[in-house]
Design a protein around this motif. Structure first.
Motif, mmCIF file in Angstrom:
data_model
loop_
_atom_site.group_PDB
_atom_site.id
_atom_site.type_symbol
_atom_site.label_atom_id
_atom_site.label_comp_id
_atom_site.label_asym_id
_atom_site.label_seq_id
_atom_site.Cartn_x
_atom_site.Cartn_y
_atom_site.Cartn_z
ATOM 1 N N THR A 144 -6.985 -6.086 30.049
ATOM 2 C CA THR A 144 -6.174 -6.239 31.246
ATOM 3 C C THR A 144 -4.722 -5.947 30.875
ATOM 4 O O THR A 144 -4.358 -5.978 29.679
ATOM 5 N N PRO A 145 -3.856 -5.657 31.844
ATOM 6 C CA PRO A 145 -2.433 -5.462 31.512
ATOM 7 C C PRO A 145 -1.838 -6.652 30.756
ATOM 8 O O PRO A 145 -1.040 -6.472 29.831
ATOM 9 N N LEU A 146 -2.231 -7.872 31.147
ATOM 10 C CA LEU A 146 -1.723 -9.067 30.475
ATOM 11 C C LEU A 146 -2.134 -9.078 29.003
ATOM 12 O O LEU A 146 -1.312 -9.315 28.109
ATOM 13 N N MET A 147 -3.412 -8.788 28.746
ATOM 14 C CA MET A 147 -3.903 -8.795 27.374
ATOM 15 C C MET A 147 -3.314 -7.634 26.560
ATOM 16 O O MET A 147 -3.070 -7.766 25.357
ATOM 17 N N ALA A 148 -3.080 -6.512 27.221
ATOM 18 C CA ALA A 148 -2.466 -5.373 26.536
ATOM 19 C C ALA A 148 -1.054 -5.726 26.079
ATOM 20 O O ALA A 148 -0.627 -5.329 24.982
ATOM 21 N N GLY A 149 -0.329 -6.481 26.907
ATOM 22 C CA GLY A 149 1.006 -6.917 26.505
ATOM 23 C C GLY A 149 0.964 -7.924 25.383
ATOM 24 O O GLY A 149 1.811 -7.903 24.479
ATOM 25 N N LEU A 150 -0.025 -8.813 25.418
ATOM 26 C CA LEU A 150 -0.144 -9.865 24.400
ATOM 27 C C LEU A 150 -0.484 -9.320 23.020
ATOM 28 O O LEU A 150 0.033 -9.819 22.017
ATOM 29 N N LEU A 151 -1.362 -8.334 22.970
ATOM 30 C CA LEU A 151 -1.870 -7.894 21.666
ATOM 31 C C LEU A 151 -1.306 -6.545 21.206
ATOM 32 O O LEU A 151 -0.352 -6.529 20.417
ATOM 33 N N PRO A 152 -1.815 -5.397 21.664
ATOM 34 C CA PRO A 152 -1.327 -4.137 21.082
ATOM 35 C C PRO A 152 0.156 -3.870 21.299
ATOM 36 O O PRO A 152 0.844 -3.399 20.387
ATOM 37 N N LEU A 153 0.664 -4.200 22.498
ATOM 38 C CA LEU A 153 2.077 -3.913 22.761
ATOM 39 C C LEU A 153 2.985 -4.833 21.954
ATOM 40 O O LEU A 153 3.960 -4.382 21.336
ATOM 41 N N ALA A 154 2.682 -6.137 21.932
ATOM 42 C CA ALA A 154 3.515 -7.087 21.184
ATOM 43 C C ALA A 154 3.466 -6.802 19.687
ATOM 44 O O ALA A 154 4.497 -6.840 19.000
ATOM 45 N N ILE A 155 2.285 -6.513 19.176
ATOM 46 C CA ILE A 155 2.157 -6.242 17.734
ATOM 47 C C ILE A 155 2.806 -4.910 17.383
ATOM 48 O O ILE A 155 3.544 -4.796 16.408
ATOM 49 N N GLY A 156 2.553 -3.888 18.201
ATOM 50 C CA GLY A 156 3.119 -2.571 17.909
ATOM 51 C C GLY A 156 4.634 -2.568 17.940
ATOM 52 O O GLY A 156 5.285 -2.010 17.042
ATOM 53 N N SER A 157 5.225 -3.221 18.956
ATOM 54 C CA SER A 157 6.686 -3.236 19.057
ATOM 55 C C SER A 157 7.334 -4.071 17.962
ATOM 56 O O SER A 157 8.540 -3.952 17.705
ATOM 57 N N ALA A 158 6.537 -4.925 17.296
ATOM 58 C CA ALA A 158 7.077 -5.767 16.225
ATOM 59 C C ALA A 158 7.026 -5.090 14.856
ATOM 60 O O ALA A 158 7.615 -5.607 13.899
ATOM 61 N N LEU A 159 6.342 -3.956 14.737
ATOM 62 C CA LEU A 159 6.159 -3.329 13.422
ATOM 63 C C LEU A 159 7.486 -3.009 12.713
ATOM 64 O O LEU A 159 7.622 -3.290 11.513
ATOM 65 N N PRO A 160 8.484 -2.427 13.405
ATOM 66 C CA PRO A 160 9.761 -2.191 12.709
ATOM 67 C C PRO A 160 10.413 -3.486 12.229
ATOM 68 O O PRO A 160 10.984 -3.526 11.135
ATOM 69 N N GLU A 161 10.319 -4.538 13.036
ATOM 70 C CA GLU A 161 10.903 -5.820 12.646
ATOM 71 C C GLU A 161 10.148 -6.437 11.470
ATOM 72 O O GLU A 161 10.752 -7.085 10.605
ATOM 73 N N ILE A 162 8.844 -6.246 11.426
ATOM 74 C CA ILE A 162 8.053 -6.750 10.293
ATOM 75 C C ILE A 162 8.508 -6.073 9.009
ATOM 76 O O ILE A 162 8.708 -6.722 7.978
ATOM 77 N N ALA A 163 8.685 -4.748 9.074
ATOM 78 C CA ALA A 163 9.147 -4.010 7.889
ATOM 79 C C ALA A 163 10.531 -4.485 7.456
ATOM 80 O O ALA A 163 10.790 -4.703 6.267
ATOM 81 N N ALA A 164 11.444 -4.677 8.425
ATOM 82 C CA ALA A 164 12.796 -5.148 8.108
ATOM 83 C C ALA A 164 12.762 -6.559 7.531
ATOM 84 O O ALA A 164 13.529 -6.884 6.617
ATOM 85 N N ALA A 165 11.880 -7.415 8.053
ATOM 86 C CA ALA A 165 11.786 -8.791 7.566
ATOM 87 C C ALA A 165 11.281 -8.833 6.130
ATOM 88 O O ALA A 165 11.750 -9.642 5.316
ATOM 89 N N ILE A 166 10.337 -7.971 5.803
ATOM 90 C CA ILE A 166 9.814 -7.918 4.434
ATOM 91 C C ILE A 166 10.912 -7.486 3.465
ATOM 92 O O ILE A 166 11.081 -8.066 2.383
ATOM 93 N N VAL A 167 11.684 -6.477 3.859
ATOM 94 C CA VAL A 167 12.796 -6.021 3.014
ATOM 95 C C VAL A 167 13.811 -7.142 2.822
ATOM 96 O O VAL A 167 14.290 -7.395 1.710
ATOM 97 N N ALA A 168 14.157 -7.831 3.921
ATOM 98 C CA ALA A 168 15.131 -8.929 3.839
ATOM 99 C C ALA A 168 14.610 -10.063 2.955
ATOM 100 O O ALA A 168 15.370 -10.656 2.175
ATOM 101 N N ALA A 169 13.334 -10.375 3.055
ATOM 102 C CA ALA A 169 12.751 -11.438 2.230
ATOM 103 C C ALA A 169 12.834 -11.083 0.752
ATOM 104 O O ALA A 169 13.170 -11.935 -0.088
ATOM 105 N N ARG A 170 12.544 -9.862 0.411
ATOM 106 C CA ARG A 170 12.588 -9.434 -0.997
ATOM 107 C C ARG A 170 14.015 -9.428 -1.529
ATOM 108 O O ARG A 170 14.231 -9.501 -2.739
ATOM 109 N N ARG A 171 14.997 -9.361 -0.632
ATOM 110 C CA ARG A 171 16.402 -9.413 -1.039
ATOM 111 C C ARG A 171 16.934 -10.837 -1.056
ATOM 112 O O ARG A 171 18.116 -11.054 -1.304
ATOM 113 N N GLY A 172 16.083 -11.793 -0.755
ATOM 114 C CA GLY A 172 16.505 -13.191 -0.741
ATOM 115 C C GLY A 172 17.268 -13.599 0.500
ATOM 116 O O GLY A 172 17.988 -14.598 0.491
#
Length: 317
Positions: free
Chosen positions: A203-231
């Motif tokens: 459903t549109p609601l479920m599409a927003g909850l899962l693929p859209l929310a996870i996909g739009s977070a991928l750049p932030e996940i990568a940035a967070a991993i880099v920031a974590a490794r830098r302390g």
């Protein structure tokens, strides 16, 4: 189907580039106008990563997809706390020195509960949306006040994050380019999701909850991993918690002010309680030894996987 996924990926790239460009432009203009680098960095650290969600939800509303926008707003919070944060902490334990993050986390718990209460009747009306927006302004002011008592090392870290050129014309150009990239990126991911969701049985609601929310977070996940490794644990937690508060108070509040927002019963039963549970689990981590260890990150990640499993099970029931 392949074209839809290609459009989705293109949209995510444009959102990532646009968000970064717009944050730099806003930071430069704010400092040019007299805002201190610390204050600019503090506000951008907490709420800058919500810019893609703001544009995605605006595009979804324009295309008549409020359920997709609502799913993305709440799904982004679950992804922030259950995926972005634990993946970063699994790469390197997060040491938290910024004192205002603990009260900000409590704001997140209260804001999520408030949205639940407002949604008990199946909708969030304009008055309730206005209350959420006013709450967002209060949180912004409170953050700036509390930030003044942070340790010098924390202040320096935030100022470094906000460091950018303050030339007026350059930042105006950044502002325009950022808005254009975000606008086209949001349009593309919403259009792609309109084709992808039916093919996946979502459903549109479920599409927003899962693929859209996870996909739009991928750049932030990568940035967070880099920031974590830098302390830079404060940066990771600040982005995750601040963005989540922004999604509830600014994004959902703004949507409800534009038009009364229908809130499905499942949100009161599952999604919002899950968001509260993840936030509550994080409270003792920040108030105890002020760090998120790999073991604690694994708990958050397992909780997120459990939530996704419940959502997928609800599709087949």
């Amino acid at each position: 189907m392949v074209e839809a996924w290609g459009l989705f990926v293109l949209g995510l790239v444009l959102l990532a580039l646009g968000g970064d460009t717009l944050v730099k432009g806003v930071s430069g203009l704010a400092q040019k106008a007299g805002l201190s680098p610390f204050t600019a960095g503090l506000l951008l650290m907490a709420f800058g990563t919500s810019l893609p969600e703001l544009f995605i939800n605006a595009a979804a509303l324009i295309k008549g997809e409020p359920a997709l926008a609502l799913g993305n707003a709440v799904g982004s919070n679950l992804v922030n706390l259950g995926l972005t944060l634990p993946l970063a902490a699994l790469c390197a334990p997060l040491l938290v020195r910024m004192r205002l993050l603990s009260p900000l986390l409590l704001v997140l718990v209260v804001a999520t509960a408030l949205v639940m209460v407002f949604g008990l009747d199946g909708r969030i009306n304009r008055l309730e949306g206005t209350i959420l927006l006013v709450g967002f302004v209060v949180v912004l002011v409170r953050m700036v006040v509390l930030g003044r008592s942070e340790a010098p090392a924390v202040r320096t870290s935030v100022e470094t994050f906000a460091s950018t050129r303050t030339v007026l014309w350059l930042n105006l150009v950044r502002l325009v380019i950022g808005v254009v990239l975000l606008g086209y990126g949001a349009r593309d991911v919403v259009q792609a999701m309109q084709g992808i969701a039916p093919s996946l049985g979502l459903t549109p609601l479920m599409a927003g909850l899962l693929p859209l929310a996870i996909g739009s977070a991928l750049p932030e996940i990568a940035a967070a991993i880099v920031a974590a490794r830098r302390g830079q644990g404060d940066m990771v937690l600040g982005h995750v918690i601040g963005s989540s508060v922004c999604n509830l108070l600014l994004v959902i509040g703004g949507m409800a002010v534009i038009a009364p927002l229908a809130l499905p019963a499942s949100f009161v039963r599952l999604e919002l309680p899950a968001a509260i549970a993840l936030a509550v689990v994080l409270v003792p981590m920040l108030r105890g030894d002020a760090r998120v260890s790999r073991g604690e990150a694994a708990v958050l990640l397992l909780a997120f996987v459990g939530w996704v499993a419940l959502e997928l099970a609800s599709l087949s029931s």
